[in-house]
Write a protein that holds these residues in place. Structure first.
Motif, PDB file in Angstrom:
ATOM      1  N   LEU A 149       0.816  -1.213   0.000  1.00 40.28           N
ATOM      2  CA  LEU A 149       0.000   0.000   0.000  1.00 40.28           C
ATOM      3  C   LEU A 149       0.852   1.267   0.000  1.00 40.28           C
ATOM      4  O   LEU A 149       0.643   2.150  -0.843  1.00 40.28           O
ATOM      5  N   PRO A 150       1.842   1.415   0.909  1.00 38.34           N
ATOM      6  CA  PRO A 150       2.694   2.616   0.822  1.00 38.34           C
ATOM      7  C   PRO A 150       3.537   2.654  -0.449  1.00 38.34           C
ATOM      8  O   PRO A 150       3.852   3.734  -0.939  1.00 38.34           O
ATOM      9  N   ALA A 151       3.885   1.471  -0.991  1.00 41.29           N
ATOM     10  CA  ALA A 151       4.615   1.444  -2.262  1.00 41.29           C
ATOM     11  C   ALA A 151       3.750   2.020  -3.378  1.00 41.29           C
ATOM     12  O   ALA A 151       4.223   2.796  -4.221  1.00 41.29           O
ATOM     13  N   ALA A 152       2.463   1.645  -3.393  1.00 42.86           N
ATOM     14  CA  ALA A 152       1.544   2.167  -4.403  1.00 42.86           C
ATOM     15  C   ALA A 152       1.371   3.679  -4.243  1.00 42.86           C
ATOM     16  O   ALA A 152       1.354   4.426  -5.235  1.00 42.86           O
ATOM     17  N   THR A 153       1.254   4.140  -3.013  1.00 40.87           N
ATOM     18  CA  THR A 153       1.126   5.578  -2.750  1.00 40.87           C
ATOM     19  C   THR A 153       2.362   6.319  -3.236  1.00 40.87           C
ATOM     20  O   THR A 153       2.266   7.396  -3.842  1.00 40.87           O
ATOM     21  N   LEU A 154       3.522   5.752  -2.979  1.00 41.52           N
ATOM     22  CA  LEU A 154       4.774   6.357  -3.412  1.00 41.52           C
ATOM     23  C   LEU A 154       4.822   6.522  -4.929  1.00 41.52           C
ATOM     24  O   LEU A 154       5.313   7.538  -5.446  1.00 41.52           O
ATOM     25  N   ALA A 197       7.420  13.866  -2.016  1.00 43.10           N
ATOM     26  CA  ALA A 197       7.152  14.139  -0.602  1.00 43.10           C
ATOM     27  C   ALA A 197       7.002  12.833   0.172  1.00 43.10           C
ATOM     28  O   ALA A 197       7.530  12.685   1.282  1.00 43.10           O
ATOM     29  N   GLU A 198       6.289  11.858  -0.423  1.00 48.23           N
ATOM     30  CA  GLU A 198       6.156  10.548   0.220  1.00 48.23           C
ATOM     31  C   GLU A 198       7.511   9.854   0.329  1.00 48.23           C
ATOM     32  O   GLU A 198       7.821   9.231   1.341  1.00 48.23           O
ATOM     33  N   PHE A 199       8.318   9.960  -0.714  1.00 48.40           N
ATOM     34  CA  PHE A 199       9.636   9.328  -0.692  1.00 48.40           C
ATOM     35  C   PHE A 199      10.504   9.934   0.408  1.00 48.40           C
ATOM     36  O   PHE A 199      11.172   9.209   1.161  1.00 48.40           O
ATOM     37  N   SER A 200      10.503  11.248   0.527  1.00 47.10           N
ATOM     38  CA  SER A 200      11.339  11.894   1.551  1.00 47.10           C
ATOM     39  C   SER A 200      10.931  11.483   2.957  1.00 47.10           C
ATOM     40  O   SER A 200      11.768  11.444   3.863  1.00 47.10           O
ATOM     41  N   ARG A 201       9.657  11.149   3.140  1.00 48.15           N
ATOM     42  CA  ARG A 201       9.211  10.696   4.455  1.00 48.15           C
ATOM     43  C   ARG A 201       9.755   9.307   4.809  1.00 48.15           C
ATOM     44  O   ARG A 201       9.694   8.889   5.966  1.00 48.15           O
ATOM     45  N   PHE A 238      15.128   4.208   4.956  1.00 49.25           N
ATOM     46  CA  PHE A 238      15.857   3.701   3.799  1.00 49.25           C
ATOM     47  C   PHE A 238      17.047   4.598   3.473  1.00 49.25           C
ATOM     48  O   PHE A 238      16.952   5.824   3.544  1.00 49.25           O
ATOM     49  N   GLU A 239      18.154   3.977   3.066  1.00 48.63           N
ATOM     50  CA  GLU A 239      19.297   4.726   2.551  1.00 48.63           C
ATOM     51  C   GLU A 239      19.053   5.171   1.109  1.00 48.63           C
ATOM     52  O   GLU A 239      19.631   6.155   0.653  1.00 48.63           O
ATOM     53  N   ALA A 240      18.250   4.427   0.383  1.00 49.22           N
ATOM     54  CA  ALA A 240      18.047   4.672  -1.053  1.00 49.22           C
ATOM     55  C   ALA A 240      17.488   6.071  -1.298  1.00 49.22           C
ATOM     56  O   ALA A 240      16.587   6.533  -0.586  1.00 49.22           O
ATOM     57  N   ARG A 241      18.025   6.710  -2.335  1.00 47.84           N
ATOM     58  CA  ARG A 241      17.502   7.981  -2.814  1.00 47.84           C
ATOM     59  C   ARG A 241      17.020   7.850  -4.253  1.00 47.84           C
ATOM     60  O   ARG A 241      16.841   8.846  -4.952  1.00 47.84           O
ATOM     61  N   ALA A 242      16.834   6.599  -4.694  1.00 48.83           N
ATOM     62  CA  ALA A 242      16.338   6.324  -6.039  1.00 48.83           C
ATOM     63  C   ALA A 242      15.366   5.151  -5.978  1.00 48.83           C
ATOM     64  O   ALA A 242      15.516   4.246  -5.144  1.00 48.83           O
ATOM     65  N   VAL A 243      14.373   5.180  -6.862  1.00 45.28           N
ATOM     66  CA  VAL A 243      13.358   4.131  -6.937  1.00 45.28           C
ATOM     67  C   VAL A 243      13.495   3.401  -8.268  1.00 45.28           C
ATOM     68  O   VAL A 243      13.593   4.027  -9.325  1.00 45.28           O
ATOM     69  N   PHE A 257      14.012   6.204 -11.138  1.00 41.69           N
ATOM     70  CA  PHE A 257      13.761   7.612 -10.823  1.00 41.69           C
ATOM     71  C   PHE A 257      14.706   8.025  -9.697  1.00 41.69           C
ATOM     72  O   PHE A 257      14.706   7.424  -8.629  1.00 41.69           O
ATOM     73  N   ALA A 258      15.510   9.072  -9.950  1.00 44.14           N
ATOM     74  CA  ALA A 258      16.524   9.471  -8.972  1.00 44.14           C
ATOM     75  C   ALA A 258      16.548  10.988  -8.817  1.00 44.14           C
ATOM     76  O   ALA A 258      17.600  11.630  -8.895  1.00 44.14           O
ATOM     77  N   ASP A 259      15.380  11.584  -8.581  1.00 43.26           N
ATOM     78  CA  ASP A 259      15.283  13.044  -8.450  1.00 43.26           C
ATOM     79  C   ASP A 259      16.207  13.584  -7.369  1.00 43.26           C
ATOM     80  O   ASP A 259      16.779  14.666  -7.539  1.00 43.26           O
ATOM     81  N   PHE A 260      16.357  12.840  -6.295  1.00 43.95           N
ATOM     82  CA  PHE A 260      17.179  13.328  -5.186  1.00 43.95           C
ATOM     83  C   PHE A 260      18.668  13.228  -5.473  1.00 43.95           C
ATOM     84  O   PHE A 260      19.477  13.708  -4.690  1.00 43.95           O
ATOM     85  N   LEU A 261      19.032  12.611  -6.597  1.00 43.99           N
ATOM     86  CA  LEU A 261      20.418  12.606  -7.070  1.00 43.99           C
ATOM     87  C   LEU A 261      20.578  13.512  -8.281  1.00 43.99           C
ATOM     88  O   LEU A 261      21.620  13.515  -8.939  1.00 43.99           O
ATOM     89  N   GLY A 262      19.537  14.268  -8.613  1.00 44.21           N
ATOM     90  CA  GLY A 262      19.604  15.201  -9.727  1.00 44.21           C
ATOM     91  C   GLY A 262      19.241  14.593 -11.066  1.00 44.21           C
ATOM     92  O   GLY A 262      19.488  15.201 -12.105  1.00 44.21           O
ATOM     93  N   VAL A 263      18.628  13.392 -11.062  1.00 40.38           N
ATOM     94  CA  VAL A 263      18.280  12.703 -12.297  1.00 40.38           C
ATOM     95  C   VAL A 263      16.799  12.309 -12.212  1.00 40.38           C
ATOM     96  O   VAL A 263      16.444  11.364 -11.502  1.00 40.38           O
ATOM     97  N   ALA A 264      15.948  13.021 -12.946  1.00 35.75           N
ATOM     98  CA  ALA A 264      14.514  12.750 -12.852  1.00 35.75           C
ATOM     99  C   ALA A 264      14.189  11.319 -13.265  1.00 35.75           C
ATOM    100  O   ALA A 264      13.459  10.607 -12.573  1.00 35.75           O
ATOM    101  N   GLU A 265      14.732  10.892 -14.415  1.00 38.73           N
ATOM    102  CA  GLU A 265      14.595   9.498 -14.846  1.00 38.73           C
ATOM    103  C   GLU A 265      15.841   9.083 -15.596  1.00 38.73           C
ATOM    104  O   GLU A 265      16.260   9.759 -16.545  1.00 38.73           O
ATOM    105  N   ASP A 266      16.426   7.975 -15.192  1.00 35.85           N
ATOM    106  CA  ASP A 266      17.664   7.486 -15.792  1.00 35.85           C
ATOM    107  C   ASP A 266      17.332   6.637 -17.024  1.00 35.85           C
ATOM    108  O   ASP A 266      16.533   5.702 -16.926  1.00 35.85           O
ATOM    109  N   PRO A 267      17.947   6.917 -18.178  1.00 33.93           N
ATOM    110  CA  PRO A 267      17.649   6.132 -19.383  1.00 33.93           C
ATOM    111  C   PRO A 267      18.141   4.693 -19.322  1.00 33.93           C
ATOM    112  O   PRO A 267      17.544   3.805 -19.936  1.00 33.93           O
ATOM    113  N   ALA A 268      19.264   4.463 -18.613  1.00 34.44           N
ATOM    114  CA  ALA A 268      19.810   3.107 -18.473  1.00 34.44           C
ATOM    115  C   ALA A 268      20.640   3.075 -17.205  1.00 34.44           C
ATOM    116  O   ALA A 268      21.571   3.867 -17.060  1.00 34.44           O
TER     117      ALA A 268
END
Length: 297
Positions: free
Chosen positions: A139-144, A186-190, A195-200, A219-230
């Motif tokens: 459920l929280p994964a879906a919300t995220l 916002a959900e991810f930052s909570r 979690f150590e991870a800053r990417a999904v 998706f790595a917005d918190f590392l400055g990359v909105a979506e990584d191509p590979a």
């Protein structure tokens, strides 16, 4: 005295030029201060930019540093392959079997195969043994992810995995679901206290091409990359996850993973690995295409 500060642009995990994930590789990393490296990474604005330092020991061992537009990272996959390619082709200028990168996360060996013309054709890195972190309920994964709960594949947990850079891996059921993901930052930052991870990383077994086993997005917005191509580091974590969870059954995997379709940079990653003696070995491979030779003014 003018000193030429050369760098190269390559496309990694690509099946042709101008696909895959772009990478800028700077030679002579010792000429740059850390703050300048970060500024250059922001100027390039690729997922990552790397800096190679002079070889300080016998053998093909090279220190390198990797920066996203926002921060330095201890390890990343497509920069490792692309940097090794540039080392072999431009620094060593020889047909080598292996280059080893000395990264903050550890030493990463990258092996080469060659085509009939003697050019590097396929590169494979052995990643660090995966570490498995906390899990997240469906459920929280879906919300995220901004998805209805039924899009989460509840047969397997969402879990943090790291082979040098941590990712929160969430299994989905369908291609339609993976294309609908909108990460709630916002959900991810909570979740940062858990979690150590800053990417999904999200994946599903439905693909655009039947010869591929999985479709993946990172998706790595918190590392400055909105979506990584590979994402090779994420791909290694996915390989470890598949083995840990018994997703495919058995103690060995060898699969092709597609990525980058949603951002117009079609990419292909080869993931393999096995479990032996309680240890998981992970290999991630792909092709690299040279795009440009450049120098700073």
């Amino acid at each position: 005295m003018f000193m030429k500060r050369e760098f190269f642009i390559v496309d990694v995990f690509a099946e042709e030029k101008y696909a895959g994930n772009q990478l800028a590789v700077f030679l002579d990393g010792h000429l740059y201060q850390e703050a300048e490296m970060q500024k250059l990474a922001r100027e390039m604005n690729f997922s990552e930019t790397t800096f190679i330092f002079p070889c300080e020991s016998a053998g093909n061992l090279f220190k390198a540093r990797i920066f996203t537009p926002a921060a330095e990272v201890p390890f990343a996959g497509h920069p490792s392959l692309g940097t090794a390619y540039v080392i072999a082709r431009e620094i060593l200028q020889d047909r080598v079997e292996q280059v080893v990168l000395d990264l903050p996360a550890g030493r990463i060996p990258i092996s080469f195969s060659y085509d009939a013309t003697g050019e590097p054709d396929f590169l494979t890195m052995r990643q660090l043994e995966p570490r498995f972190g906390p899990v997240l309920d469906a459920l929280p994964a879906a919300t995220l992810l901004g998805l209805p709960p039924e899009e989460i594949d509840g047969r397997f947990p969402a879990q943090e995995v790291s082979t040098g850079l941590p990712f929160l891996i969430i299994p989905l059921r369908s291609l339609a679901g993976i294309r609908s993901v909108r990460v709630n930052l916002a959900e991810f930052s909570r979740l940062f206290d858990r979690f150590e991870a800053r990417a999904v990383l999200v994946f599903c077994p439905e693909t655009c091409h039947p010869e591929n086993a999985f479709h993946m997005r990172v998706f790595a917005d918190f590392l400055g990359v909105a979506e990584d191509p590979a994402c090779g580091s994420g791909g290694g974590c996915l390989a470890g996850y598949l083995l840990k969870q018994g997703y495919l059954g058995g103690d060995r995997i060898n699969v092709r993973v597609e990525q980058g379709y949603e951002v117009g940079r079609k990419s292909l990653l080869s993931l393999s690995g096995d479990v032996s003696g309680g240890r998981i070995s992970i290999y991630v491979g792909g092709r690299v295409f040279p795009v440009a030779r450049c120098c700073l003014l």
